[in-house]
Scaffold this motif. Sequence first.
Motif, PDB file in Angstrom:
ATOM      1  N   SER A 203      42.859  25.932  36.317  1.00  0.00           N
ATOM      2  CA  SER A 203      41.603  26.642  36.595  1.00  0.00           C
ATOM      3  C   SER A 203      41.279  26.652  38.091  1.00  0.00           C
ATOM      4  O   SER A 203      40.681  27.595  38.604  1.00  0.00           O
ATOM      5  CB  SER A 203      40.452  26.001  35.812  1.00  0.00           C
ATOM      6  OG  SER A 203      40.333  24.628  36.150  1.00  0.00           O
ATOM      7  N   SER A 206      43.538  29.445  39.696  1.00  0.00           N
ATOM      8  CA  SER A 206      43.406  30.810  39.177  1.00  0.00           C
ATOM      9  C   SER A 206      42.494  31.634  40.085  1.00  0.00           C
ATOM     10  O   SER A 206      41.757  31.080  40.906  1.00  0.00           O
ATOM     11  CB  SER A 206      42.856  30.776  37.753  1.00  0.00           C
ATOM     12  OG  SER A 206      41.573  30.188  37.722  1.00  0.00           O
ATOM     13  N   PRO A 210      36.676  37.305  38.540  1.00  0.00           N
ATOM     14  CA  PRO A 210      37.001  37.537  37.129  1.00  0.00           C
ATOM     15  C   PRO A 210      37.704  38.873  36.941  1.00  0.00           C
ATOM     16  O   PRO A 210      37.630  39.760  37.798  1.00  0.00           O
ATOM     17  CB  PRO A 210      35.636  37.538  36.439  1.00  0.00           C
ATOM     18  CG  PRO A 210      34.671  37.932  37.506  1.00  0.00           C
ATOM     19  CD  PRO A 210      35.220  37.377  38.787  1.00  0.00           C
ATOM     20  N   GLN A 211      38.387  39.019  35.827  1.00  0.00           N
ATOM     21  CA  GLN A 211      39.044  40.274  35.477  1.00  0.00           C
ATOM     22  C   GLN A 211      38.498  40.756  34.149  1.00  0.00           C
ATOM     23  O   GLN A 211      38.383  39.993  33.191  1.00  0.00           O
ATOM     24  CB  GLN A 211      40.563  40.094  35.380  1.00  0.00           C
ATOM     25  CG  GLN A 211      41.302  41.380  35.005  1.00  0.00           C
ATOM     26  CD  GLN A 211      42.812  41.222  35.041  1.00  0.00           C
ATOM     27  OE1 GLN A 211      43.332  40.200  35.485  1.00  0.00           O
ATOM     28  NE2 GLN A 211      43.534  42.239  34.578  1.00  0.00           N
ATOM     29  N   HIS A 246      44.878  33.629  34.700  1.00  0.00           N
ATOM     30  CA  HIS A 246      43.487  33.153  34.702  1.00  0.00           C
ATOM     31  C   HIS A 246      43.318  31.803  33.995  1.00  0.00           C
ATOM     32  O   HIS A 246      42.204  31.395  33.686  1.00  0.00           O
ATOM     33  CB  HIS A 246      42.585  34.202  34.056  1.00  0.00           C
ATOM     34  CG  HIS A 246      42.431  35.442  34.875  1.00  0.00           C
ATOM     35  ND1 HIS A 246      41.558  35.537  35.936  1.00  0.00           N
ATOM     36  CD2 HIS A 246      43.081  36.638  34.811  1.00  0.00           C
ATOM     37  CE1 HIS A 246      41.647  36.744  36.492  1.00  0.00           C
ATOM     38  NE2 HIS A 246      42.565  37.430  35.823  1.00  0.00           N
ATOM     39  N   HIS A 339      38.185  34.465  33.343  1.00  0.00           N
ATOM     40  CA  HIS A 339      37.842  33.852  34.626  1.00  0.00           C
ATOM     41  C   HIS A 339      37.952  32.338  34.536  1.00  0.00           C
ATOM     42  O   HIS A 339      37.341  31.708  33.677  1.00  0.00           O
ATOM     43  CB  HIS A 339      36.410  34.212  35.042  1.00  0.00           C
ATOM     44  CG  HIS A 339      36.054  33.761  36.409  1.00  0.00           C
ATOM     45  ND1 HIS A 339      34.884  33.078  36.691  1.00  0.00           N
ATOM     46  CD2 HIS A 339      36.701  33.878  37.602  1.00  0.00           C
ATOM     47  CE1 HIS A 339      34.820  32.816  37.989  1.00  0.00           C
ATOM     48  NE2 HIS A 339      35.916  33.286  38.562  1.00  0.00           N
ATOM     49  N   LYS A 340      38.782  31.751  35.392  1.00  0.00           N
ATOM     50  CA  LYS A 340      38.847  30.298  35.568  1.00  0.00           C
ATOM     51  C   LYS A 340      39.004  29.532  34.253  1.00  0.00           C
ATOM     52  O   LYS A 340      38.265  28.581  33.978  1.00  0.00           O
ATOM     53  CB  LYS A 340      37.605  29.805  36.304  1.00  0.00           C
ATOM     54  CG  LYS A 340      37.496  30.278  37.750  1.00  0.00           C
ATOM     55  CD  LYS A 340      38.548  29.596  38.618  1.00  0.00           C
ATOM     56  CE  LYS A 340      38.446  29.957  40.080  1.00  0.00           C
ATOM     57  NZ  LYS A 340      39.529  29.332  40.882  1.00  0.00           N
TER      58      LYS A 340
END
Length: 393
Positions: A203, A206, A210-211, A246, A339-340
């Motif tokens: 995390s 990454s 965000p995607q 991610h 995300h993360k």
Amino acid sequence: MEKVVLAFSGGLDTSVCIKLLEEKYNMEVITACVDVGQPREEIERPASVAVDLGNYKHHTLDAQREFAEDYIFKAIKANALYEGYPLSTALARPLIAMKIVELAKKEGATTIAHGCTGKGNDQFRFEAIIRSMSDCDVIAPIRDLNLTRTEEVEYAKSCDIPLPSDKMYSIDENLWGRAIEGDILEDPMVEPPEDAFSWTKSSTDSPEEPQILEMEFENGVPISLDGEKMGPLDLINKCNEIAGLHGIGRVDIIEDRIIGLKSREIYETPGAFLIITAHHALEQITLTRSELKFGENITSTYSELIYNGLWHDPLREDLDHIIDHMQRRVRGTVKIRLHKGSMRIVGRKSPFSLYQQDVVSFEDKALDQREMTGMVKNYAMQAAFYNKICKKD
């Protein structure tokens, strides 16, 4: 001399098995590796090792597309999770076994061999298929001779068998996931080091941003990403890449094996988690409450059949008929935020959506709220009787 087909990975166990089958069982050995999406070097190595150990006849059998379409896609439609994680190794084993059976028939072999120990699950998964689908005998030299890993290494040295690279872990990898076990990971208090992982970023490593990803489904299986149509193999690989980037899909679990042992297992299944999460979100908007509830039972049963090596059981085929009928309406698009290390559904739409925004809205009057009075008044009637009759002071 009788022929035996050995399911061959080129690792320590199966390399030792080649010589044991010759020395202890007096058999002509044919090796075979089934490609279900392993890294290219894992496909090339068995062929090279078979030559180095004695120029054995070797077959590489490509089953990637069949694995994706006839196994992974069925698992997606069933939301197949065992004890909370997507099944990858277990899902591939019956296909591998069936390909080995087909090869044994072509080669005129009377026996099939594998390198499984007597402690794991794969002995069940392989042999259930082999015995059901053929008349071949089964030999498991490592199990049958009760060999330890140290004894295997000593035997390999005595036969001039080149030892595999000094990998710390035992790894099984295919299109749908990566399983890591052994060495320091056997201690359940040891945190898996970063070098155990290959498909997923931590995390902290990454991307900061965000995607948002849109995945389209038809009849319960994914067909496109962000509007781009893709075949099964490309789509699954792309999902592994995106979700892994991610930090999605790491699993650290104490798992219940078939024989009753608990084992510490580490998995990387980024694409599987991504697709199954999106698939279930689409089911929530297209299937009825009773279908979703019944689907939970299907998921549990289906997953146990896979894990326990019973892919060929008629119950699995029966469940496929039910699932396929339900999945006709699981069509539409799901929007996922990654995300993360976290994954969240942020949108879904379907032409078969049972969500009626105009009716559920607080501003709607089509549903007369006053008509609910009688329904609410008599709700939980038996519970009310119980509290009045059985809980008197």
